[in-house]
Scaffold this active site. Structure first.
Site, short mmCIF file in Angstrom:
data_model
loop_
_atom_site.label_atom_id
_atom_site.label_comp_id
_atom_site.label_asym_id
_atom_site.label_seq_id
_atom_site.Cartn_x
_atom_site.Cartn_y
_atom_site.Cartn_z
N LYS A 121 0.83 -1.20 0.00
CA LYS A 121 0.00 0.00 0.00
C LYS A 121 0.87 1.26 0.00
O LYS A 121 0.67 2.17 -0.80
CB LYS A 121 -0.93 0.00 1.22
N ASP A 139 -6.14 0.74 0.45
CA ASP A 139 -6.36 1.03 1.86
C ASP A 139 -7.76 0.55 2.26
O ASP A 139 -8.47 -0.07 1.47
CB ASP A 139 -6.17 2.53 2.14
#
Length: 213
Positions: A121, A139
């Site tokens: 991420k 996310d």
């Protein structure tokens, strides 16, 4: 409608809804985004943006953070939660940047993944926002929304969601698309309350409302 067509329609509608959406972490240098994204784990971006102001007053550059005692970093970043581990990762990360990359961030996804505290991420966020490369940042907002919308089917593992989205999101759209999902997830398709479907720009094409991709 195929998932790819649905994705393109969602992208266009979110562009109109959030034309100026960007990263909600404040930074003016690449290494600062690296620090902030580590602090943002289980913490709001708004709080991170406040905390880093004090951090950078005391440690204004990579070299200063690399030389800092982790306990001094921890004292400042404690309000973000998980202070000890975050301070340890930031310290170790800055040391590597100083020693191996001339105090700069590597422009290589796999090199980013080797930095302490950096996962897919974070690496995708940096590749997209700092270097303008194709990126998909999975996310919590992204994972929740793409499942509700029907772009993925019951997939919750971040990497699997990312891989599924790469197949249907045009590479040049990925980074901005994920930023817009954050805005939409905070304002409309919320997690802690019932989503505000009545004022959602996607309500007529969303799987949550019974529309099948």
């Amino acid at each position: 409608m195929t998932k790819k067509k649905l994705a393109l329609e969602i992208i266009e509608r979110l562009k109109k809804e959030y034309p100026d959406a960007g990263c909600t972490l404040d930074y003016d240098q690449a290494w600062k985004l690296l620090v902030s994204v580590r602090l943002a784990a289980q913490c709001t971006d708004a709080r991170v943006n406040v905390v880093v102001e004090d951090l950078y007053k005391k440690f204004p550059d990579v070299d200063a953070l690399a030389a800092a005692d982790p306990s001094d970093i921890e004292e400042i970043v404690r309000p973000c939660g998980l202070g000890k581990s975050k301070a340890r990762d930031i310290s170790a990360c800055m040391k590597i940047l100083k020693e191996e990359y001339d105090s700069k961030i590597p422009k290589d996804f796999n090199a980013l993944l080797k930095l302490p505290g950096v996962g897919r991420k974070s690496a995708n966020l940096i590749m997209g926002d700092v270097f303008g490369e194709p990126a998909i940042v999975t996310d919590t907002h992204c994972i929740r929304l793409v499942n509700r919308m029907g772009l993925v089917d019951g997939i919750k593992e971040p990497k699997k969601v990312e891989m599924a989205l790469w197949k249907i999101i045009p590479p040049e759209e990925g980074s901005d698309f994920c930023h817009r999902l954050v805005y939409h997830g905070r304002d409309v398709c919320t997690a802690r309350t019932k989503p505000y479907c009545d004022r959602c720009c996607l309500k007529d094409i969303c799987k949550k409302n019974g529309v099948e991709a």
